[in-house]
Design a protein around this motif. Structure first.
Motif, mmCIF file in Angstrom:
data_model
loop_
_atom_site.group_PDB
_atom_site.id
_atom_site.type_symbol
_atom_site.label_atom_id
_atom_site.label_comp_id
_atom_site.label_asym_id
_atom_site.label_seq_id
_atom_site.Cartn_x
_atom_site.Cartn_y
_atom_site.Cartn_z
ATOM 1 N N ARG A 23 60.459 -63.572 -19.370
ATOM 2 C CA ARG A 23 61.908 -63.793 -19.283
ATOM 3 C C ARG A 23 62.639 -63.020 -20.385
ATOM 4 O O ARG A 23 63.670 -62.397 -20.146
ATOM 5 N N LEU A 24 62.061 -63.062 -21.585
ATOM 6 C CA LEU A 24 62.673 -62.346 -22.705
ATOM 7 C C LEU A 24 62.718 -60.837 -22.416
ATOM 8 O O LEU A 24 63.716 -60.169 -22.698
ATOM 9 N N SER A 25 61.654 -60.306 -21.840
ATOM 10 C CA SER A 25 61.643 -58.864 -21.555
ATOM 11 C C SER A 25 62.681 -58.514 -20.483
ATOM 12 O O SER A 25 63.267 -57.440 -20.534
ATOM 13 N N ARG A 26 62.909 -59.422 -19.525
ATOM 14 C CA ARG A 26 63.985 -59.160 -18.532
ATOM 15 C C ARG A 26 65.347 -59.147 -19.217
ATOM 16 O O ARG A 26 66.187 -58.303 -18.970
ATOM 17 N N GLU A 27 65.550 -60.111 -20.126
ATOM 18 C CA GLU A 27 66.830 -60.183 -20.858
ATOM 19 C C GLU A 27 67.045 -58.944 -21.735
ATOM 20 O O GLU A 27 68.167 -58.478 -21.901
ATOM 21 N N TRP A 28 65.962 -58.444 -22.304
ATOM 22 C CA TRP A 28 66.070 -57.333 -23.263
ATOM 23 C C TRP A 28 65.933 -55.953 -22.623
ATOM 24 O O TRP A 28 65.942 -54.952 -23.331
ATOM 25 N N HIS A 29 65.797 -55.915 -21.314
ATOM 26 C CA HIS A 29 65.660 -54.606 -20.651
ATOM 27 C C HIS A 29 66.869 -53.713 -20.986
ATOM 28 O O HIS A 29 66.727 -52.522 -21.264
ATOM 29 N N GLU A 31 68.558 -53.761 -23.645
ATOM 30 C CA GLU A 31 68.442 -53.293 -25.034
ATOM 31 C C GLU A 31 67.518 -52.069 -25.104
ATOM 32 O O GLU A 31 67.745 -51.152 -25.896
ATOM 33 N N VAL B 99 69.477 -63.024 -32.327
ATOM 34 C CA VAL B 99 69.753 -63.162 -30.898
ATOM 35 C C VAL B 99 70.913 -64.146 -30.682
ATOM 36 O O VAL B 99 71.755 -63.942 -29.792
ATOM 37 N N TRP B 102 74.039 -62.280 -31.189
ATOM 38 C CA TRP B 102 74.360 -61.447 -30.022
ATOM 39 C C TRP B 102 75.084 -62.296 -28.985
ATOM 40 O O TRP B 102 76.052 -61.849 -28.387
ATOM 41 N N ALA B 103 74.556 -63.505 -28.796
ATOM 42 C CA ALA B 103 75.137 -64.375 -27.766
ATOM 43 C C ALA B 103 76.570 -64.752 -28.140
ATOM 44 O O ALA B 103 77.463 -64.760 -27.282
ATOM 45 N N SER B 108 75.045 -57.100 -28.450
ATOM 46 C CA SER B 108 73.929 -57.021 -29.394
ATOM 47 C C SER B 108 74.204 -55.953 -30.458
ATOM 48 O O SER B 108 75.102 -55.115 -30.317
#
Lengths: 181, 139
Positions: A23-29, A31, B99, B102-103, B108
């Motif tokens: 999930r974190l990697s989907r959110e950070w894509h 970035e 993080v 950022w929110a 970010s």
């Protein structure tokens, strides 16, 4: 998992941790996309690659951005996506692999050259040609660092002249002629 | 054959190869860019250091061997390593604080950097071209 449990008291199963990281990697894509943009406009980019369990892992580093691409192909197409000719105007610091040869502003790694020269002296310690060759390279390296430190070169036109003088002063050309006939 | 038992011919071949490499690089001034351009290092040690941990993981078989795993690792490692250069210290607490910031700001730190440079958002993600998911779906 054990570290999370020990240091922070987090009780997570392997599947929960896996789901959270996905999930974190989907959110950070997004970035990662931004990092790709920042690398492409950087003044200086260091790069290197090594083999990975699938394909290669290729690192691109600028002063404040780090890209580590796992599972990519080591080819010109990958480089063109990350450092497009139309965008990248910086200096690429790399080893002498053929894939990097299209870059007009490049710094090839001195350490690679020195390591190879030192290796020759270690393998054949009695052969004086390797030692004088290695000593010559080290002398060039020292001169280059001294010139970089005291900023003695006033303009870009001075670099080829300095290179010729420096190379001549340590006699590296004569030493190279022992090997390149 | 180990380095120390290399034949004289093999060593000679290596030395000729190295000499040719040096001649070619010097004729293009490529080992000396750092003499002229501020901020350029004469070695590539930083990149090599950065790849040391992934290389160790591969040797000890700690890799996912899947396209999805490679993509996930690409994103997480790149963002965390970039935060390491931008935060005074990096640990779980500092990353969570970052993080959260950022929110609350809606953008970010990397987004701010892109905005400051007036770069327009990409239409296609480079990751989808570099490590496409289609190859994972088809395998």
């Amino acid at each position: 998992m054990e570290q999370l449990r020990f240091f922070w008291g987090l009780q997570l199963s392997k599947s929960q941790a896996d789901a959270l990281l996905s999930r974190l990697s989907r959110e950070w894509h997004v970035e990662l996309d931004r990092l790709c943009q920042l690398i492409a406009v950087s003044a200086v980019v260091h790069t290197d690659e090594t083999s990975w369990s699938i394909g290669s892992v290729w690192a691109f580093l600028s002063e404040q951005s780090r890209l580590l691409i796992f599972g990519c192909r080591k080819d010109a197409a990958t480089l063109e996506i990350l450092l497009p000719k139309a965008t990248f105007a910086g200096v690429l610091v790399s080893d002498d692999a053929a894939v990097y040869r299209r870059f007009t502003q490049a710094q090839k790694c001195w350490a690679h050259l020195l390591r190879k020269a030192i290796k020759l002296t270690i393998i054949k310690p009695d052969d004086t040609r390797y030692r004088t060759f290695c000593d010559g390279l080290l002398a060039v390296d020292r001169s280059a660092h001294a010139a970089a430190t005291d900023k003695r070169l006033g303009d870009n036109a001075g670099l080829p002249n300095w290179t010729r003088r420096c190379v001549a002063s340590v006699g590296i050309t004569a030493r190279l002629s022992h090997f390149v006939r | 054959m180990s380095d120390h038992t290399m034949s004289t011919d093999a060593v000679e071949r290596d030395s000729i190869k190295l000499a040719r490499e040096i001649v070619r690089l010097m004729s293009a001034n490529e080992p000396f860019t750092f003499v002229k351009v501020p901020g350029v290092s004469g070695t590539n040690n930083e990149s090599e250091r950065t790849l040391r941990d992934p290389a160790q993981d591969r040797r000890t078989d700690q890799t996912s061997r899947s396209i999805r795993g490679a993509r996930r690792r690409t994103i997480l490692a790149s963002v965390l390593e970039s935060l390491r250069t931008r935060l005074p210290q990096i640990d779980l607490k500092s990353v969570l604080n970052e993080v959260a910031a950022w929110a609350s700001s809606g953008l970010s730190r990397l987004g701010q950097a892109v905005k400051a440079l007036r770069l327009t958002p990409l239409e296609h993600s480079p990751l989808d071209q570099l490590v496409p998911l289609e190859s994972a779906n088809s395998s």
